[in-house]
Design an enzyme around this catalytic site. Structure first.
Site, PDB file in Angstrom:
ATOM      1  N   HIS A   1       1.152   0.578  10.451  1.00  0.00           N
ATOM      2  CA  HIS A   1       1.528  -0.808  10.154  1.00  0.00           C
ATOM      3  C   HIS A   1       2.860  -0.870   9.403  1.00  0.00           C
ATOM      4  CE1 HIS A   1      -0.747   0.607   6.641  1.00  0.00           C
ATOM      5  NE2 HIS A   1      -0.086  -0.281   5.913  1.00  0.00           N
ATOM      6  N   HIS A   2       3.512  -1.999   9.477  1.00  0.00           N
ATOM      7  CA  HIS A   2       4.838  -2.267   8.911  1.00  0.00           C
ATOM      8  C   HIS A   2       5.941  -1.488   9.622  1.00  0.00           C
ATOM      9  CE1 HIS A   2       2.622  -4.422   6.013  1.00  0.00           C
ATOM     10  NE2 HIS A   2       2.621  -3.592   5.010  1.00  0.00           N
TER      11      HIS A   2
ATOM     12  N   GLU B   1      26.460 -29.690   0.338  1.00  0.00           N
ATOM     13  CA  GLU B   1      26.645 -29.765   1.781  1.00  0.00           C
ATOM     14  C   GLU B   1      27.116 -31.160   2.195  1.00  0.00           C
ATOM     15  OE1 GLU B   1      26.643 -26.982   2.897  1.00  0.00           O
ATOM     16  OE2 GLU B   1      25.123 -25.788   1.885  1.00  0.00           O
TER      17      GLU B   1
ATOM     18  N   ASP C   1      17.946 -29.611  -7.006  1.00  0.00           N
ATOM     19  CA  ASP C   1      16.598 -29.758  -6.459  1.00  0.00           C
ATOM     20  C   ASP C   1      16.407 -28.961  -5.171  1.00  0.00           C
ATOM     21  OD1 ASP C   1      18.418 -31.439  -5.222  1.00  0.00           O
ATOM     22  OD2 ASP C   1      17.196 -33.250  -5.365  1.00  0.00           O
TER      23      ASP C   1
ATOM     24  N   GLY D   1      18.702 -34.088  -2.619  1.00  0.00           N
ATOM     25  CA  GLY D   1      19.178 -33.371  -1.440  1.00  0.00           C
ATOM     26  C   GLY D   1      20.291 -32.393  -1.708  1.00  0.00           C
TER      27      GLY D   1
ATOM     28  N   GLU E   1       9.472 -10.624  -2.376  1.00  0.00           N
ATOM     29  CA  GLU E   1      10.502  -9.595  -2.528  1.00  0.00           C
ATOM     30  C   GLU E   1      11.907 -10.169  -2.671  1.00  0.00           C
ATOM     31  OE1 GLU E   1       6.988  -7.771  -0.369  1.00  0.00           O
ATOM     32  OE2 GLU E   1       8.189  -9.604  -0.097  1.00  0.00           O
TER      33      GLU E   1
ATOM     34  N   ASN F   1      19.194 -34.889  -7.446  1.00  0.00           N
ATOM     35  CA  ASN F   1      20.085 -35.872  -6.816  1.00  0.00           C
ATOM     36  C   ASN F   1      19.750 -36.036  -5.334  1.00  0.00           C
ATOM     37  OD1 ASN F   1      21.026 -33.385  -6.090  1.00  0.00           O
ATOM     38  ND2 ASN F   1      23.047 -33.616  -7.018  1.00  0.00           N
TER      39      ASN F   1
ATOM     40  N   GLY G   1      26.831 -16.853  -2.742  1.00  0.00           N
ATOM     41  CA  GLY G   1      26.443 -18.258  -2.689  1.00  0.00           C
ATOM     42  C   GLY G   1      25.107 -18.528  -2.028  1.00  0.00           C
TER      43      GLY G   1
ATOM     44  N   ASP H   1       0.800  -1.227   0.000  1.00  0.00           N
ATOM     45  CA  ASP H   1       0.000   0.000   0.000  1.00  0.00           C
ATOM     46  C   ASP H   1       0.833   1.277   0.000  1.00  0.00           C
ATOM     47  OD1 ASP H   1       0.790  -0.484   2.627  1.00  0.00           O
ATOM     48  OD2 ASP H   1      -1.049   0.310   3.506  1.00  0.00           O
TER      49      ASP H   1
END
Length: 548
Positions: free
Chosen positions: A112-113, A462, A429, A458, A49, A456, A402, A26
């Site tokens: 608000h906000h 990591e 994925d 997952g 956003e 693959n 990253g 708004d």
């Protein structure tokens, strides 16, 4: 009546910005009316956003400037991660924040906000570390402040922040009388003196090497560097954080240097150089094999946007863009030594299951001129960054910041910025699950990249660093090939495929390249434990780095 909002939009258009991303709220709706009323600018509404900031980042990598619009507080804070990535990697992005009226802000009302404490500057302060300049516009200062922050954007190639109260956007203003100008640097060490040092060093060197980085791309200097190398025939390499900063089809382009993860002959060539000219390079962990590079700073001249070094002596306050352009004026430099043999293999497909190493061999062989490769940080980035690009091709990744999920919106933003270059996105994925909401936007806007979703099972990147069998590296299994249909696509807009073998991959990629009028959504099914060799080595280095 000509308004502050008109003035801001005219200045953005002057920067080459023709689309603005964002989410309505708004406090920005009246300014949005001004955007959509223009014939020279288009509003591209996002699902959230954060995705808007990612799309603007991708757009800026291609158009060299971008803008997105949020509402105050809740909207801008959702976008700040994407803006931080643009700051880290030198992308000129304008964030415009629609805010409550000047009267409301001056009276400190609990609207608000806000945090209900009467202070409307909290969020602008939060943006200080990730923007080159910020401003809260008033009716009195608006045109001067807009020019100030946009000049900083051009000079530093980093994001800027414009807080635009509702009433200020509608306030009367005068049209700009002069073009926007970049702030000029004043030099303590003259540009000509630096050029003389470079020329003298190159003439005397027996084994010179040029290394380019991402700042060359930030300033749109890729063609300049390519012309310089074509003229001088100097050996050149780039970091993966700077890939496509030079034409990779040049005979003297050696490949990607990445510390101990480099090809052995490339590593030896670079590290034995008797003079190194480093242009727009930042030596980060993911681009130097976790700081395993060996580059002798006593034999180096390095130039960056904000500072440089001449044989390990620091210099400042020179004009980076002008200096790089002036390299074309150097004379009597022509390298006549040898290069190295480049490792490029022909790909002959079979019915074998697709693997990471074979995937990237296939991609290198099948990519075409004038394509843009977009590679998500992780398996895709470390696989794709090692391939040699075709003429007039580009590469987008985010190896410093990253942020996983970045590349899907970024690819869409860049594809909007350059409709002539077909974009090929490679995304895992796990990463896709963060930002897949923009698939709806891609269908609505008829954007037609080729999207390869690497399934693959997952977070493989990591797993390579820590916890290969830990549950936190697992993700929910989605039916990826059905996603376009779920987002409202029909076959005349999106072609969806599942690929498991090498032959299936070649067939799908060739079909997609021959059909530029539809998006292709191709799920690549790969083994959970499979990863590019470079990533496996990098994972071990990162694991050791995290212990030190």
């Amino acid at each position: 009546m000509y308004t502050v909002g008109d003035y801001l939009l005219d200045r953005l258009h002057e920067l080459g910005i023709e689309e603005i991303f964002g989410v309505p709220g708004d406090y920005n709706l009246q300014f949005l009316d001004q955007i959509i009323s223009r014939k020279d600018m288009k509003w591209v509404g996002n699902a959230n956003e954060l995705n808007a900031s990612y799309m603007a980042d991708g757009y800026a990598r291609t158009k060299k400037a971008a803008a997105f619009l949020t509402t105050f507080g809740v909207g801008e804070l959702s976008a700040v991660n994407g803006l931080a990535g643009s700051y880290a990697e030198n992308l000129p992005v304008v964030e415009i924040v629609g805010s409550p009226t000047s009267k409301v802000q001056n009276e400190g009302k609990f609207v608000h906000h806000t945090l209900a404490d009467g202070d409307f500057k909290h969020f602008m302060k939060m943006h200080e570390p990730v923007t080159a300049a910020r401003t809260l516009l008033t009716a009195e200062n608006a045109t001067v402040e807009i020019d100030r922050v946009l000049s900083a954007l051009l000079k530093e190639r980093k994001p800027v922040y414009i807080n635009l109260p509702v009433d200020v956007a509608a306030a009367k203003a005068e049209k700009p009388s002069l073009p926007l100008k970049k702030e000029n640097s004043t030099s303590n060490t003259s540009d000509q003196e630096i050029l003389n040092k470079i020329q003298e060093s190159l003439k005397n060197a027996k084994k010179p090497i040029v290394i380019t980085g991402h700042e060359i791309i930030s300033f749109g200097l890729e063609k300049t560097v390519t012309q310089f190398i074509s003229k001088t025939k100097l050996p050149i390499t780039t970091l993966n954080f700077g890939k496509s900063s030079v034409d990779e089809t040049l005979p003297s382009f050696l490949g990607i240097y990445n510390g101990k993860l480099s090809e052995p002959n490339l590593k030896e060539f670079v590290e034995s150089a008797d003079f190194i000219l480093m242009l727009g390079v930042k030596l980060t962990d993911s681009s130097t094999g976790a700081f395993t590079h060996h580059l002798n700073e006593n034999k180096m001249i390095s130039l960056n946007i904000d500072e440089g070094k001449i044989f390990n002596e620091r210099i400042q306050n020179f004009d980076f863009e002008s200096l790089i352009s002036s390299l074309l004026n150097l004379s009597e430099i022509e390298y006549k030594g040898k290069y190295i043999d480049k490792k490029q293999e022909n790909f002959v497909p079979s019915n074998a299951l697709l693997s990471q190493d074979r995937l990237w061999q296939a991609v290198e062989n099948l990519t075409q001129s004038n394509e843009t490769i977009v590679a998500e940080q992780g398996t895709s980035f470390f696989g794709a960054s090692s391939i040699f690009l075709k003429p007039k091709s580009h590469f987008i990744g985010q190896p410093l910041w990253g942020s996983i999920g970045y590349t899907f919106p970024a690819a869409l933003g860049s594809q909007i910025a350059d409709k002539e270059s077909r974009h090929l996105l490679f995304i895992g994925d796990g990463s896709l699950q963060l930002t897949v909401q923009e698939l709806g936007l891609a269908i609505r806007e008829k954007i037609n990249p080729i999207c390869f979703i690497i399934n693959n099972d997952g977070y493989t990147v990591e797993r390579e660093i820590h916890g290969p069998n830990q549950s936190y590296n697992d993700i929910p299994m989605w039916n990826y090939s059905k996603l376009p249909e779920s987002f409202g696509a029909t076959e005349d807009r999106v072609v969806s495929k599942i690929v498991r073998t090498e032959n299936e991959f070649v067939s799908a990629m060739k079909e997609a390249q021959a059909d530029p009028n539809r998006m292709y959504w191709i799920e690549l099914v790969l083994a959970k434990e499979d990863a590019p060799k470079v990533l496996k080595k990098m994972g071990k280095l990162f694991a050791e780095q995290n212990k030190s």
